[in-house]
Design a protein around this motif. Structure first.
Motif, short mmCIF file in Angstrom:
data_model
loop_
_atom_site.label_atom_id
_atom_site.label_comp_id
_atom_site.label_asym_id
_atom_site.label_seq_id
_atom_site.Cartn_x
_atom_site.Cartn_y
_atom_site.Cartn_z
N ALA A 421 -4.37 -3.94 4.97
CA ALA A 421 -5.13 -5.18 5.16
C ALA A 421 -5.25 -5.94 3.84
CB ALA A 421 -6.51 -4.86 5.72
N HIS A 422 -5.84 -7.13 3.91
CA HIS A 422 -6.13 -7.98 2.74
C HIS A 422 -4.86 -8.33 1.96
CE1 HIS A 422 -10.29 -7.19 3.61
NE2 HIS A 422 -10.16 -5.89 3.37
N SER A 423 -3.78 -8.53 2.69
CA SER A 423 -2.51 -8.98 2.08
C SER A 423 -1.97 -8.02 1.02
CB SER A 423 -2.67 -10.38 1.45
OG SER A 423 -3.06 -11.32 2.44
N LEU A 424 -2.39 -6.79 1.08
CA LEU A 424 -1.83 -5.79 0.16
C LEU A 424 -0.37 -5.52 0.53
CD1 LEU A 424 -4.81 -3.26 -0.06
CD2 LEU A 424 -4.09 -4.96 -1.77
N PRO A 425 0.47 -5.22 -0.44
CA PRO A 425 1.90 -5.04 -0.14
C PRO A 425 2.14 -3.84 0.78
CG PRO A 425 1.40 -4.37 -2.40
CD PRO A 425 0.18 -5.05 -1.88
#
Length: 441
Positions: A421-425
């Motif tokens: 989540a949260h645009s983590l790679p």
């Protein structure tokens, strides 16, 4: 045969001598391992004595068997060596590691004194079998880590069987399937993340086929704490499963195998549904994983499973779905000097698999699975240190089997993608595997 031993009982006196010889050792182990003898530990001792008495009584030959009181004992050894190479899929293939290991080393012992009684002991000797690296429950062990199955089964009638001891819970489809009959390299990610494993208690099966109803029901009342753990609660976990056979009856071999080697000429379908409730959750994975902290919170866990397996003309189609919920997902160390936190794996998982038997030796299959943790665990809403990814797996496997000696070979690859989540790679990697399953009996 690995070995076979036959012996004859003159009368039941020797059996009771055996029991009395075992009892002092158990009493001494309890006296030396505990301080005050609490009610809980006393009942644990009572269970050990009861299982031994049950075994002794089962060995006593009945009047029909006195004339021929030879009892056969059988053993087998199953070994799974595994070669695995992992590549990260980041700007091309970047090799991460290569390892050779034994996934399983399982001695198995079968004892059948009569048509009604049977006993089974299975040990696990590989590091994975013994949960090496999980030390949080060492002080809670009731039996050695290596013990998997330790059970006695009594066939009440053609329809009903009762089992006491330690064995697999009748939950998801892949739970009762022996690992040597699993088509892929191992059970699916859905089973690994949300399945319910070995436990101690009372198990029962009711097969209604003889009454004209195509239904098999299974249930269990267990400790809810997994294999080899001491009993510290009087709140039993409940597991119930029902299997329906709407087209044609599955033989036991069909039921426990993920391949249609016989190339059936008519469709066979099995639909399954299961429910599990643990009112006194003590481990992060239900019956597996770390012991949770003793923080005084009363945790409960419930899970449901739906699955199917269909076979026809060499094809086998499978689908599994599991959903798990808990009332409290995090366990914090009550010691304020520590910041440790453990989590309960809540979420849903689904997998689909198609296998095809080319002939009696060669087969191939594909599998896709997804494991999606609960939103609070994915997003870090409860604790920023806990952010679990949604995991997707795709596997392609070629399978070859030999009957003499009994060796199965599996080779292929698995692609794994983990999305955070949260645009983590995201993370992606490729696993190349070669595995053999060797059976010596």
């Amino acid at each position: 045969m690995l070995f076979s031993y036959e012996f004859k009982f003159v009368n039941s006196l020797d059996l009771w001598k055996m029991f009395y010889s075992i009892l002092p050792h158990w009493l001494y182990s309890f006296r030396s391992s505990i301080k005050p003898l609490t009610v809980r530990l006393f009942l644990s001792l009572l269970m050990k004595i009861g299982v031994t008495l049950l075994c002794c009584l089962a060995l006593v030959p009945n009047s029909a068997a006195v004339e021929d009181s030879l009892v056969k004992f059988r053993a087998e050894l199953i070994i799974q060596p595994n070669f695995e190479r992992t590549y990260f899929l980041d700007n091309g293939l970047q090799r991460d590691n290569t390892r050779f290991f034994f996934r399983r080393i399982r001695p198995r012992f079968f004892y059948t004194p009569s048509e009604r009684w049977s006993f089974f002991l299975q040990l696990g000797l590989s590091p994975g079998d013994r949960d090496m690296g999980l030390e949080s429950y060492d002080e809670q062990l009731f039996l050695p880590r290596m013990v998997f199955d330790l059970m006695g089964t009594y066939k009440v009638s053609e329809m009903v069987e009762l089992t006491i001891g330690q064995t697999k819970l009748p939950f998801s489809r892949q739970r009762p399937t022996p690992f040597a009959n699993i088509f892929m390299f191992d059970r699916s990610i859905v089973n690994s993340d949300y399945g319910h494993d070995f436990d101690v208690g009372i198990f029962g099966n009711i097969n209604l086929q003889s009454t004209g109803l195509p239904v098999l029901m299974s249930g269990a009342l267990t400790t809810g704490q997994g294999r080899n753990i001491r009993i510290n609660s009087f709140q039993p976990a409940l597991t119930f499963r029902a299997d329906f056979f709407p087209l044609a009856y599955f033989s036991e071999e069909d039921y426990r195998s993920e391949m249609d080697w016989e190339k059936l000429s008519e469709w066979r379908l099995r639909l399954g549904a299961a429910y599990h409730h643990n009112p006194n959750l003590r481990r992060g994975g239900g019956q597996t994983g770390d012991m949770l902290f003793d923080d005084g919170i009363d945790r409960q866990l419930s899970a449901m499973a739906f699955d199917l397996i269909a076979k026809y003309s060499g094809f086998t189609l499978m689908f599994d779905f599991v959903s798990r919920r808990a009332n409290d997902l995090l366990s914090f160390d009550p010691n304020p000097a520590n910041m440790d936190v453990k989590f309960i794996r809540e979420g849903i998982g689904a997998m689909g698999q198609v296998n095809y038997a080319i002939d009696q030796q060669w087969a191939g299959g594909v599998e896709f699975g997804v494991s999606r943790p609960a939103a609070d665990l994915r997003n870090g809403n409860l604790d920023h240190a806990i952010m679990l990814p949604t995991v997707r797996e795709f596997s392609l496997v070629a399978y070859y089997r030999l009957n003499d000696p009994q060796i199965n070979f599996q080779g292929g690859f698995t692609i794994v993608r983990m999305d955070y989540a949260h645009s983590l790679p995201a993370e992606e990697f490729l696993q190349l595997r070669l595995q053999a399953t060797i059976r010596i009996d």
